[in-house]
Each structure stands twice: as structure tokens, then as C-alpha cells.
Design an enzyme around this catalytic site. Sequence first.
Site, PDB file in Angstrom:
ATOM      1  N   GLN A 171      25.464  38.721  28.489  1.00 25.77           N
ATOM      2  CA  GLN A 171      25.088  40.114  28.244  1.00 25.77           C
ATOM      3  C   GLN A 171      24.724  40.245  26.772  1.00 25.77           C
ATOM      4  OE1 GLN A 171      27.876  43.577  27.780  1.00 25.77           O
ATOM      5  NE2 GLN A 171      27.089  44.098  29.809  1.00 25.77           N
ATOM      6  N   TYR A 181      24.971  52.620  24.290  1.00 30.62           N
ATOM      7  CA  TYR A 181      24.700  51.616  23.269  1.00 30.62           C
ATOM      8  C   TYR A 181      23.298  51.919  22.707  1.00 30.62           C
ATOM      9  CZ  TYR A 181      28.773  48.677  24.401  1.00 30.62           C
ATOM     10  OH  TYR A 181      30.044  48.189  24.566  1.00 30.62           O
ATOM     11  N   ARG A 215      37.123  44.927  37.766  1.00 28.48           N
ATOM     12  CA  ARG A 215      38.583  44.972  37.762  1.00 28.48           C
ATOM     13  C   ARG A 215      39.214  44.165  38.894  1.00 28.48           C
ATOM     14  NH1 ARG A 215      38.789  51.361  37.677  1.00 28.48           N
ATOM     15  NH2 ARG A 215      36.877  50.921  38.868  1.00 28.48           N
TER      16      ARG A 215
END
Length: 401
Positions: free
Chosen positions: A101, A171, A350
Site C-alpha cells: 500500500q 489522506y 480484523r
Amino acid sequence: MTAVRDVFSPAALGPITLRNRVIKAATFEASTPNALVTDDLITYHRLPAAGGVGMTTVAYLAVAPGGRTEGNQIYWRSEAMAGLRRLTDAIHAEGAKISAQIGHAGPVANARSNRATAYAPVRFFNPLSMRFAKRATREDILDITEAHAQAARMAIEAGFDAVEVHLGHNYFASSFLSPLINRRDDEFGGSLANRAKVARGTVLAVRRAVEKADSPIAVTAKLNMSDGVRGGISTEEALQTAKWLEEDGGLDAIELTAGSSLVNPMYLFRGDAPIKQFANAFKPPLRWGIRMTGTKFLREYPYRDAYLLRDARLFRAELSLPLILLGGITNRETMDLAMAEGFDFVAMGRALLAEPDLLHRIQADSSVKSLCTHCNQCMATIYSHTHCVVTGSPSVVSSGG
């Protein structure tokens, strides 16, 4: 009728083939104390790779020192390359692919711990770093765009199979897309067409860099469907941006996400809001401030399986580009639902943090349910060493270079 895809069947992603359609989503590992690869980081990704994922995503590899959300994150430079190659070799040895990423945190960057300038569409105050981000000039935007292209070139050199361009969570590129944050009146502000220039330009710069390589890799992007805040990126505008990205031809797939790291992170992380644990990760007076105002920042949204599917359906209906469904994918039922709805891949976060071998368990018994309770206390561990507080995964080993 088109046959429904089997989530555990091999699948093409641009020029590469994954052994199945399950991707380990990018979740910050907090395993790089010197902004370099460690044995902890390798273990963090090797475990889900050994557990059967088609591809794991390393988060977050900043394109510049000032683009990190905190100073210990890896940024692309020559000193990091040997460790990154060791990481990719370890994942390939488990039969999985690995994606990097890449991105610039923009106003989310921690200028204090980075000891570098943060950039945003306009001068912007980050309460976590207690610093202002600088209004990016046209030259700054071009420099950051080129830094993404250089990161893609270095990712190929380090042995990565794909890069995921970070266009979400407010971002740098996402902050330009946001009408709430981007109050510019120049060529990068105002209309959506102007606000989307940074995102589109970044993706095309990465695509051009990849196409020039001897061994092309896949290019994906993480894109917000909504910021979950009034005045932020709306689903309608996000869909138009996605259409432009598809028309530009720079991407092999889009991973659909949501929420703002600046003002509403729980819009992505549904479930309990761990205000106390989050506050304890910081020192006073920020700790006290989070405890007093945490319910405004960490808003609580009830968890449900496939919770981003409703919005994602709008994108699936309008786009032909491969799409990756994220959010509440924890069992065989939700995986099969994603395939039936026409999504090409699913991304898990998760659930794989809690159980890196979850996929093998599901393949052995389709009725298996994830041990993840959606307590979200793992969110607070990103400031120390990311792990599941319920199961203790992933295993921790001594750090090495």
C-alpha cells in the site's frame, strides 16, 4: 446466467494470478520501530499467508518521510529495500502474493514525529500531532505524484506483486477529493473534476511507472465511497470519481472503503468504540482530551455482516472494473454473498488479525464463525504493536533488521 465465482478459486488481478479471491486488507502493523522491516513485520504477514490468503497487503509504505502517519512507519528509500525483499520472499514461500500500500498521509501525517512537513489542500491543523499541515503548492503536488511513481518502481525491485494506491480516509489524495477539507479556488479546488485531479494524476503516474518495468505488477486503489461526515466525500461524488478512474485505465481493481482518519474512523470500523483504550495510547493532555471528547471522534456504529455492501452495490452496478469488497467479511456466508453480488475479491482485516488461519478453518468447515468480537480494541494497539486483544494474534517475535 453467469456462474457465481467460487471465492477459493484462482483469480486474475491484472497481470498476476492469486490462488484465491481473498485479500488480507492493509492494517497498520506497528512493527517497524526504526522505519525498517523487522521479523515482527514478516511474521505479521507470513501468518495469514500461511493461513491461506491469496494476497496480503503491507500497510503503510509512505512515498515520502513527511507522508507517514507517524515517524516509525516505513518510507521508500534504499535502506529499506533489503528488508522489503526479505518480506516478499517470505510471503512467496507460503504461496501467496503480496501488495504494497503506497500513499501520502497528507493532513493525517504526524509532522511532529515525522520531523517533516505535512501537506494538505489548505493549511490544516492535526489535533493528534498538534501541528499544522502546509497548503500544498502545485510543485508539492507534482513532487508527491512523482514520489508515488518512484514507490511503484521500488516495489517492483523489492519483489512485490502489486501496489495499492491509497486514495481513501482523507489522506493526501482523498483530502483533495473532500469538499469539506479542500477549500481551494485554483485548478485543484472547487468542482469535483478539479478535486479529482490529484487522485487521477497519481494513479496514472503509477501506471506509467509499472508499464515501463520488465515485470509488470498489478495496480489497485483504496477509494472512499463516503467519508461518513456532513460536507465530506459523498457516495455520488465517489462514484463519479471511480468512473473517471475506470476510464483512465490506470487500475486493475478498486477496493471500496469508507470513513475519515481525521474525523470519523469508526465509519469504517463498525462495532464498539474503544475510547478508553484509544485515549490510553496517548500521553496527557491529549489523553484527557480524547476521554472528554472521544464520543465525537470515535462515533459508534452497530456491526453487521458485509456492512459496506449497500453502498458498494451502487459501484458494482455502474462499473465494469474489478471491485474488492471490504467490511464485515468474516465467514463463508459473507464471502459467497460478495461473489453472488458480482464482486471479484473480498478483503478481510480484523478477522484475520484475530485468526490468521481463519481461511483454512473455513475451507475445512463452511459453518465456522470468526472469533473476532468487533470490540475494536485492536485499534488502540496500532500505537504499540498491532494485535487482537481477544486471541493475542499475531504472534510476536524479537525484532530484527
